[in-house]
Design an enzyme around this catalytic site. Structure first.
Site, PDB file in Angstrom:
ATOM      1  N   ASN A  10       0.910  -1.204  -0.033  1.00  0.00           N
ATOM      2  CA  ASN A  10       0.179  -0.070  -0.118  1.00  0.00           C
ATOM      3  C   ASN A  10       0.832   1.197   0.198  1.00  0.00           C
ATOM      4  OD1 ASN A  10      -3.060  -0.345   0.133  1.00  0.00           O
ATOM      5  ND2 ASN A  10      -2.254  -2.064   1.379  1.00  0.00           N
ATOM      6  N   HIS A 102      -7.947  -0.466   5.826  1.00  0.00           N
ATOM      7  CA  HIS A 102      -8.269  -1.679   6.573  1.00  0.00           C
ATOM      8  C   HIS A 102      -8.984  -2.618   5.493  1.00  0.00           C
ATOM      9  CE1 HIS A 102      -9.495  -4.323  10.050  1.00  0.00           C
ATOM     10  NE2 HIS A 102     -10.736  -4.709   9.372  1.00  0.00           N
ATOM     11  N   ASP A 143     -10.040   0.978  14.651  1.00  0.00           N
ATOM     12  CA  ASP A 143     -10.876   0.965  13.331  1.00  0.00           C
ATOM     13  C   ASP A 143     -11.978   1.582  13.468  1.00  0.00           C
ATOM     14  OD1 ASP A 143      -9.548  -2.558  13.019  1.00  0.00           O
ATOM     15  OD2 ASP A 143      -8.644  -0.533  12.336  1.00  0.00           O
TER      16      ASP A 143
HETATM   17  C1  GRF Z   1      -3.427  -4.609   3.916  1.00  0.00           C
HETATM   18  O1  GRF Z   1      -4.498  -5.506   3.458  1.00  0.00           O
HETATM   19  C2  GRF Z   1      -3.960  -3.339   4.677  1.00  0.00           C
HETATM   20  O2  GRF Z   1      -5.442  -3.473   4.479  1.00  0.00           O
HETATM   21  C3  GRF Z   1      -3.814  -3.807   6.011  1.00  0.00           C
HETATM   22  O3  GRF Z   1      -2.496  -4.802   6.055  1.00  0.00           O
HETATM   23  C4  GRF Z   1      -2.292  -5.138   4.819  1.00  0.00           C
HETATM   24  C5  GRF Z   1      -0.845  -4.384   4.450  1.00  0.00           C
HETATM   25  O4  GRF Z   1      -0.558  -4.831   3.465  1.00  0.00           O
HETATM   26  N1  GRF Z   1      -3.764  -2.835   6.981  1.00  0.00           N
HETATM   27  P1  GRF Z   1       0.846  -4.009   2.777  1.00  0.00           P
HETATM   28  O5  GRF Z   1       1.894  -4.283   3.900  1.00  0.00           O
HETATM   29  O6  GRF Z   1       0.513  -2.593   2.527  1.00  0.00           O
HETATM   30  O7  GRF Z   1       1.238  -4.841   1.606  1.00  0.00           O
END
Ligand code: GRF
Length: 186
Positions: A10, A102, A143
């Site tokens: 992300n 999330h 959350d």
């Molecule tokens: C994602 O699914 C996010 O929604 C959750 O943790 C995961 C992180 O994935 N909070 P990354 O580390 O960004 O690949």
């Protein structure tokens, strides 16, 4: 600035959006609690200052947090796969300036213990026909901050935790940059 504990995909989606001038911003830094987080490498590849705070929650960690927040003076703080809770006194310093992504349609499947595959397993076990992802403001309760935007993802009969997680994650990679752009480039 970003907080991340894991692979940082992300985080990467926002790095790319900034690089492609889709978001007019500078990523001031990364804080992680995990010295093996993939996000560290991603930050290094883009000369983004990184600090590792392994003992998150301790007084020493709080002092380091304040030091970097003071130094970076972020307009926006993004939790992108960060597994620790931001101390309340920090959250209160940044009202409506901390967001989190999330991997479910909050308020469903949120709160303590609902992270990563636990979320998708709960969705599959519930028989829900739709899941998705949520970007929300962070407050003192896990959350439960105000929801900013959500994307729905169909749950398919043949879905496994892995296939659902992958489909949700690819929607997260679109939703997070979109929301950050909306907030920063008002
Ligand atoms: C994602 O699914 C996010 O929604 C959750 O943790 C995961 C992180 O994935 N909070 P990354 O580390 O960004 O690949």
């Amino acid at each position: 600035m970003f907080f991340a504990s894991g692979s940082g995909s992300n985080f990467q989606s926002v790095i790319d959006a900034v690089k492609n001038n889709e978001i007019d911003a500078v990523i001031s830094g990364l804080i992680t609690d995990n010295d093996r987080a993939g996000a560290i490498e991603r930050a290094k590849n883009h000369n983004i200052e990184t600090t590792i705070i392994p003992d998150f929650g301790s007084q020493d960690a709080d002092d380091k947090l304040i030091k970097y927040l003071t130094k970076w003076e972020p307009d926006l703080i993004v939790l992108a796969g960060f597994l620790k809770k931001i101390p309340d006194h920090i959250t209160r310093l940044y009202p409506q300036k901390i967001i989190n992504i999330h991997p479910s349609l909050l308020p469903k499947y949120g709160g303590k213990g609902f992270f990563g595959s636990h979320v998708h397993r709960a969705v599959l076990e519930s028989g829900d026909g739709v899941s998705g992802c949520t970007v929300h403001f962070v407050n003192e309760k896990y959350d439960e901050g105000k929801i900013i935007k959500q994307t729905q993802v169909k749950v398919l009969p043949e879905d496994t935790v892995e296939t659902l997680a992958q489909r949700v994650l690819s929607e997260e990679h679109k939703l997070l940059p979109e929301v950050i752009k909306q907030i920063l480039n008002k």
